[in-house]
Design a protein around this motif. Structure first.
Motif, PDB file in Angstrom:
ATOM      1  N   GLY A 141      -4.394  45.888  11.190  1.00 51.61           N
ATOM      2  CA  GLY A 141      -5.120  46.261  10.024  1.00 51.61           C
ATOM      3  C   GLY A 141      -4.910  45.321   9.167  1.00 51.61           C
ATOM      4  N   GLU A 142      -5.466  45.438   7.856  1.00 49.06           N
ATOM      5  CA  GLU A 142      -5.384  44.672   6.783  1.00 49.06           C
ATOM      6  C   GLU A 142      -5.169  45.396   5.538  1.00 49.06           C
ATOM      7  OE1 GLU A 142      -7.182  40.471   6.038  1.00 49.06           O
ATOM      8  OE2 GLU A 142      -8.489  41.929   5.215  1.00 49.06           O
ATOM      9  N   VAL A 143      -4.259  45.096   4.627  1.00 49.09           N
ATOM     10  CA  VAL A 143      -4.262  45.727   3.336  1.00 49.09           C
ATOM     11  C   VAL A 143      -4.434  44.782   2.084  1.00 49.09           C
ATOM     12  CG1 VAL A 143      -1.594  45.422   2.953  1.00 49.09           C
ATOM     13  CG2 VAL A 143      -2.596  47.328   1.706  1.00 49.09           C
ATOM     14  N   LYS A 144      -4.929  45.138   0.884  1.00 54.30           N
ATOM     15  CA  LYS A 144      -5.171  44.151  -0.103  1.00 54.30           C
ATOM     16  C   LYS A 144      -4.407  44.479  -1.427  1.00 54.30           C
ATOM     17  CE  LYS A 144      -9.175  42.278  -3.127  1.00 54.30           C
ATOM     18  NZ  LYS A 144     -10.501  42.289  -3.243  1.00 54.30           N
ATOM     19  N   VAL A 145      -3.543  43.611  -1.679  1.00 53.05           N
ATOM     20  CA  VAL A 145      -2.573  43.926  -2.964  1.00 53.05           C
ATOM     21  C   VAL A 145      -3.209  43.245  -3.929  1.00 53.05           C
ATOM     22  CG1 VAL A 145      -0.241  43.523  -3.777  1.00 53.05           C
ATOM     23  CG2 VAL A 145      -0.738  44.139  -1.369  1.00 53.05           C
ATOM     24  N   SER A 146      -3.277  44.278  -5.238  1.00 59.72           N
ATOM     25  CA  SER A 146      -4.026  43.168  -6.342  1.00 59.72           C
ATOM     26  C   SER A 146      -2.962  43.309  -7.585  1.00 59.72           C
ATOM     27  CB  SER A 146      -5.217  44.195  -7.086  1.00 59.72           C
ATOM     28  OG  SER A 146      -6.286  44.302  -5.845  1.00 59.72           O
ATOM     29  N   ARG A 147      -2.952  42.214  -8.427  1.00 57.96           N
ATOM     30  CA  ARG A 147      -2.261  42.040  -9.289  1.00 57.96           C
ATOM     31  C   ARG A 147      -2.684  42.486 -10.812  1.00 57.96           C
ATOM     32  NH1 ARG A 147      -1.387  36.780  -9.277  1.00 57.96           N
ATOM     33  NH2 ARG A 147      -2.521  36.283 -10.987  1.00 57.96           N
ATOM     34  N   LEU A 148      -2.096  43.481 -11.307  1.00 58.85           N
ATOM     35  CA  LEU A 148      -2.769  43.838 -12.533  1.00 58.85           C
ATOM     36  C   LEU A 148      -1.864  43.460 -13.579  1.00 58.85           C
ATOM     37  CD1 LEU A 148      -3.644  47.383 -11.647  1.00 58.85           C
ATOM     38  CD2 LEU A 148      -5.158  45.344 -11.751  1.00 58.85           C
ATOM     39  N   GLN A 149      -2.421  43.002 -14.673  1.00 54.50           N
ATOM     40  CA  GLN A 149      -1.504  42.391 -15.628  1.00 54.50           C
ATOM     41  C   GLN A 149      -1.417  43.578 -17.003  1.00 54.50           C
ATOM     42  OE1 GLN A 149      -2.560  38.657 -17.520  1.00 54.50           O
ATOM     43  NE2 GLN A 149      -1.040  38.801 -19.151  1.00 54.50           N
ATOM     44  N   VAL A 150      -0.310  43.934 -17.351  1.00 52.98           N
ATOM     45  CA  VAL A 150      -0.259  44.819 -18.185  1.00 52.98           C
ATOM     46  C   VAL A 150       0.533  44.281 -19.647  1.00 52.98           C
ATOM     47  CG1 VAL A 150       0.869  47.172 -18.682  1.00 52.98           C
ATOM     48  CG2 VAL A 150       0.127  46.538 -16.439  1.00 52.98           C
ATOM     49  N   GLU A 151      -0.426  44.638 -20.644  1.00 50.63           N
ATOM     50  CA  GLU A 151       0.322  43.891 -22.077  1.00 50.63           C
ATOM     51  C   GLU A 151       0.602  45.167 -22.687  1.00 50.63           C
ATOM     52  OE1 GLU A 151      -2.734  41.740 -23.440  1.00 50.63           O
ATOM     53  OE2 GLU A 151      -3.161  40.503 -22.133  1.00 50.63           O
ATOM     54  N   GLU A 152       1.590  44.878 -23.568  1.00 51.66           N
ATOM     55  CA  GLU A 152       2.332  45.866 -24.387  1.00 51.66           C
ATOM     56  C   GLU A 152       2.288  45.363 -25.809  1.00 51.66           C
ATOM     57  OE1 GLU A 152       6.275  48.649 -24.890  1.00 51.66           O
ATOM     58  OE2 GLU A 152       5.745  47.425 -22.990  1.00 51.66           O
ATOM     59  N   GLU A 153       2.133  46.361 -26.817  1.00 50.12           N
ATOM     60  CA  GLU A 153       2.087  46.114 -28.251  1.00 50.12           C
ATOM     61  C   GLU A 153       2.809  47.007 -29.015  1.00 50.12           C
ATOM     62  OE1 GLU A 153      -1.941  45.155 -29.735  1.00 50.12           O
ATOM     63  OE2 GLU A 153      -2.465  47.379 -29.455  1.00 50.12           O
ATOM     64  N   THR A 154       3.434  46.615 -30.024  1.00 48.96           N
ATOM     65  CA  THR A 154       4.042  47.666 -30.989  1.00 48.96           C
ATOM     66  C   THR A 154       3.126  47.910 -32.063  1.00 48.96           C
ATOM     67  OG1 THR A 154       5.533  45.963 -31.908  1.00 48.96           O
ATOM     68  CG2 THR A 154       6.341  47.322 -30.027  1.00 48.96           C
ATOM     69  N   GLU A 155       3.691  48.608 -33.084  1.00 48.22           N
ATOM     70  CA  GLU A 155       2.810  49.079 -34.133  1.00 48.22           C
ATOM     71  C   GLU A 155       2.319  47.826 -35.002  1.00 48.22           C
ATOM     72  OE1 GLU A 155       3.238  51.620 -38.222  1.00 48.22           O
ATOM     73  OE2 GLU A 155       4.837  51.237 -37.033  1.00 48.22           O
ATOM     74  N   VAL A 199       2.658  52.618 -30.211  1.00 45.78           N
ATOM     75  CA  VAL A 199       3.114  51.887 -28.776  1.00 45.78           C
ATOM     76  C   VAL A 199       1.937  51.568 -27.747  1.00 45.78           C
ATOM     77  CG1 VAL A 199       4.694  51.400 -26.938  1.00 45.78           C
ATOM     78  CG2 VAL A 199       5.626  52.072 -29.014  1.00 45.78           C
ATOM     79  N   CYS A 200       1.467  50.723 -27.690  1.00 48.65           N
ATOM     80  CA  CYS A 200       0.113  50.376 -26.814  1.00 48.65           C
ATOM     81  C   CYS A 200       0.310  49.781 -25.665  1.00 48.65           C
ATOM     82  CB  CYS A 200      -0.958  49.931 -27.656  1.00 48.65           C
ATOM     83  SG  CYS A 200      -1.238  50.649 -29.138  1.00 48.65           S
ATOM     84  N   LYS A 201      -0.314  50.214 -24.721  1.00 42.83           N
ATOM     85  CA  LYS A 201      -0.091  49.649 -23.328  1.00 42.83           C
ATOM     86  C   LYS A 201      -1.843  49.416 -22.807  1.00 42.83           C
ATOM     87  CE  LYS A 201       4.102  50.903 -21.391  1.00 42.83           C
ATOM     88  NZ  LYS A 201       5.043  51.601 -20.619  1.00 42.83           N
ATOM     89  N   LEU A 202      -2.009  48.239 -22.540  1.00 41.43           N
ATOM     90  CA  LEU A 202      -3.465  47.863 -22.024  1.00 41.43           C
ATOM     91  C   LEU A 202      -3.551  47.576 -20.502  1.00 41.43           C
ATOM     92  CD1 LEU A 202      -4.024  45.457 -25.036  1.00 41.43           C
ATOM     93  CD2 LEU A 202      -4.573  47.881 -25.019  1.00 41.43           C
ATOM     94  N   TYR A 203      -4.434  48.049 -19.851  1.00 37.34           N
ATOM     95  CA  TYR A 203      -4.696  47.907 -18.481  1.00 37.34           C
ATOM     96  C   TYR A 203      -6.074  47.324 -18.189  1.00 37.34           C
ATOM     97  CZ  TYR A 203      -0.706  51.255 -18.007  1.00 37.34           C
ATOM     98  OH  TYR A 203       0.461  51.719 -18.280  1.00 37.34           O
ATOM     99  N   ARG A 204      -6.083  46.137 -17.577  1.00 35.60           N
ATOM    100  CA  ARG A 204      -7.369  45.709 -17.061  1.00 35.60           C
ATOM    101  C   ARG A 204      -7.727  45.770 -15.696  1.00 35.60           C
ATOM    102  NH1 ARG A 204      -6.196  40.818 -21.008  1.00 35.60           N
ATOM    103  NH2 ARG A 204      -5.065  39.919 -19.167  1.00 35.60           N
TER     104      ARG A 204
END
Length: 717
Positions: A61-75, A111-116
């Motif tokens: 079989g085959e598996v697909k791996v995705s790279r997700l960038q996570v950004e973090e920002e403070t107050e 504290v914020c985290k952003l997922y796209r």
């Protein structure tokens, strides 16, 4: 961050369980491996990897791996701080809103985290997670301490101002003063310790939950907010307030929590007669009113006698009119139903205690001091005399009758004087010139004699009026003193020892901070929703608390604390006010009122306030309906269900379910066209059935409650 993303992908590909005999068995189809470094350095966000059998020979079989960038920002410390380009594109308006003065008044240390995520149509989906602390964690408890200190200080002054009492009631007064002074001293120490902390303090960690001086501060209070935004939508918010269960860890739970402690320490000295807060306030108003009117009546009566020896009959009528006005006000004050009912209560209690071991009666006693014969009041309730409601009616009616006698006497005397003057005028016109001087002297002498007789005729009537006023005032003060003292006892010693009252206040403070924070965020998010604003002033807001406490050991005591703390929030109300400016200090909520009737004023900027419905702008109270659902899920709950008792959890959930149904029905009646009402009504039977199943660790109760929590009118805590 990558570990979190990979774990999520693994769970997504985990095969579902079924009810077949092979359920739970797993077969390894294949494996693959890759380097995290290579994945991060790759120009493509996705990588396709081949799955091979365990011996590495065959591809399965085959598996697909995705790279997700996570950004973090403070107050955000300044307006110049910007997010990423994508965040600006999809989230700019929300960022402006998050950094508004209103939000800064409720939240801090964000504290914020952003997922796209890329959708199937190759568009970006933005998920924004935000965790924030709140300055309300410390500002509201400080205000609550100040309000409680002032309330108990006022109560001490209130009972001290009462006249001399019989030994029984004087003992209760000393108990009230001692109880209040204990709390005042403790709260002043706590307040002093909190003021020593940095002004930027806005968080209490769980490691400090047993700190004595931080009893009133919520533990781990956070605002958890998540927004999901797509390019063609304004975004959907999911928010919840999280904090440690409101409980008094400093005094621990050796003897249980509040619910158990309060039931154990019912004050046996508490009178069977109880008065509401409104009645106690009314009693104080009446005491102040009659205390002000009595010297006015006595002074005008004395002035009436003084003027009666003069020939200024116009001034005499003015004083009489003033006396009539003040006496009528005095009578209206005495005719209050509270005075009559409290006098009857005093008589009934005195009758019931005739055979007791007390040497003195339970009545009030105030002896006249030799140095103050006119202003002193004798308050005495005699057990042996017969009392009836009609007797009190005659007491204040006598005041009116004595006033009528004075008015009638003045009218009669003035009429007689006018007649004498007319006769004198006729005699003067008919008299001869040589006898004119003699005749003119005679009426003058007669008039002086007549005026002198006025004082003699008015004096006994004025004395009677004063006696009637004094007698009525004595009984009224007796009644109102009884009401005030009973109210003070009910609010202090009748609540149990000072340690229990202090524990209750501390638990309430922790729950209050979370409630106010959640309300402010809900209000800010619904300012542009007319239906939500209408619901606030017509029905109020539902505050739903959810817990995972077990009913075993210390957690049982914590749940007993939390049950009382959440229930006490039902006496809290909110109002929306106009802020003086947009400075953070001017936008902080303020607390006023007394225990059992607190009001939180939430200020809004002038422009925002002007757009509210008139009901909210006029200060309409926004009521709170708190409910608590708890399901223990840890190993301690297993012990409780097997060897202990989980009836507390069942009772709490059932009671909250009833209150929830009553609130939703009220909402349906007031706002029948509100979106989602019918779906909520359909959920309530499911909640009932879920609780009736008596299933162990029945988390379905929380799932259904969470569905209700998603409603626009609910605070989730």
């Amino acid at each position: 961050m990558m570990q979190r993303a990979m774990t999520a992908c693994t769970e997504c590909f985990r095969p579902p369980r079924d009810n077949s005999s092979s359920a739970g068995q797993r077969n390894c189809l294949g494996f693959t491996s890759f380097s995290i470094r290579d994945l991060l350095r790759s120009k493509e966000p996705d990588s396709s990897l081949k799955l091979r059998t365990m011996d590495g020979v065959n591809e399965v079989g085959e598996v697909k791996v995705s790279r997700l960038q996570v950004e973090e920002e403070t107050e955000v410390k300044s307006p110049e701080n910007k997010s990423s380009v994508l965040c600006d594109a999809l989230h700019g308006s929300v960022q402006d809103k998050e950094n508004s003065p209103m939000m800064r008044a409720a939240l801090c240390s964000q504290v914020c985290k952003l997922y796209r995520f890329q959708t199937e149509d190759h568009r970006w989906l933005l998920v924004r997670e935000q965790m924030s602390e709140s300055p309300l964690s410390f500002s509201l408890p400080k205000q609550l301490l100040s309000v409680l200190i002032q309330e108990h200080t006022d109560r001490v002054l209130e009972v001290k101002e009462l006249c001399d009492l019989s030994p029984h009631w004087d003992g209760l007064r000393h108990d009230v003063i001692f109880h209040c002074n204990q709390l005042i001293s403790c709260y002043q120490q706590t307040q002093a310790e909190l003021h020593k902390l940095s002004t930027s303090s806005c968080f209490k960690a769980s490691s400090s939950k047993s700190d004595r001086h931080l009893q009133f501060i919520s533990t781990n209070l956070h605002s958890q907010r998540m927004e999901v935004t797509s390019p063609d939508s304004s975004g959907v918010w999911y928010e919840v307030i999280t904090f440690g269960a409101p409980a008094d860890h400093h005094h621990a739970f050796k003897h249980g929590g509040l619910k158990r402690l309060i039931s154990k320490h019912t004050d046996h000295r508490k009178s069977s007669v109880s008065y509401s807060r409104d009645e106690s306030c009314r009693a104080k108003e009446l005491l102040a009113s009659v205390a002000q009117l009595q010297p006015l009546i006595f002074g005008l009566a004395e002035e009436l006698l003084s003027i009666s020896v003069e020939e200024n009959f116009g001034r005499l009528q003015e004083v009489l009119d003033s006396l009539k006005e003040q006496t009528i006000l005095f009578i209206h004050a005495l005719k209050d139903e509270l005075v009559k009912s409290s006098l009857l209560d005093i008589h009934n209690q005195s009758t019931a205690n005739n055979g007791s071991s007390h040497v003195h009666s339970n009545g009030l006693l105030c002896e006249i001091s030799p140095g103050d014969q006119e202003g002193a009041v004798s308050l005495r309730l005699q057990e042996e005399r017969e009392y009836s409601e009609e007797e009190w009616g005659r007491t204040w009616a006598n005041v009116g009758k004595s006033l009528d006698c004075i008015i009638a006497m003045v009218d009669r005397l003035q009429g007689r004087e006018r007649l004498l003057q007319e006769q004198s005028s006729l005699e003067q016109q008919e008299s001869m010139g040589d006898t004119k001087s003699q005749n003119t002297a005679s009426p003058s002498s007669f008039s002086s004699s007549t005026v002198s007789s006025w004082q003699e005729q008015l004096l006994p009537l004025v004395v009677t009026l004063r006696d009637c006023v004094r007698d009525a005032l004595t009984n009224a003060r007796t009644a109102m003193t009884f009401v005030v003292l009973q109210g003070a006892v009910a609010a202090t010693v009748a609540q149990g020892p000072a340690l229990i009252v202090q524990r209750r206040h501390a638990v309430f403070s922790q729950a209050l901070s979370a409630l106010v924070c959640g309300f402010m965020l809900k209000l800010f998010g619904g300012l542009e929703e007319p239906e939500f604003l209408q619901q606030l002033h017509s029905v109020g807001i539902l505050a739903q608390f959810e817990g995972l406490l077990s009913t075993y050991g210390e957690e049982l005591g914590m749940l007993e604390d939390m049950e009382v703390g959440v229930a006490d929030l039902s006496s809290v109300a909110f109002t929306v006010t106009e802020a003086e400016s947009e400075r953070p200090d001017d936008l902080l909520p303020t607390l006023r009122g007394t225990w059992g009737g607190f009001v939180v004023d939430v200020p809004l900027p002038s422009e925002t306030f002007s757009s509210l419905p008139q009901e909210l702008k006029s200060g309409r109270l926004i009521r709170v309906e708190p409910v608590l659902f708890n399901i223990g899920i840890n190993q301690h709950q297993s012990l409780a269900e097997r060897f202990g008792d989980s009836s507390l959890q069942e009772r709490v959930n059932q009671h909250s379910c009833e209150r929830l149904k009553a609130y939703v029905n009220k909402l349906r009646d007031k706002l029948p066209h509100m979106a989602g009402i019918q779906s909520l009504l359909d959920l309530l039977p499911s909640l009932d059935r879920s609780m009736e199943t008596k299933k162990r660790k029945n988390v379905e109760v929380l799932w259904i409650a969470a569905s209700v929590r998603s409603a626009p009118f609910t605070l989730a805590l």
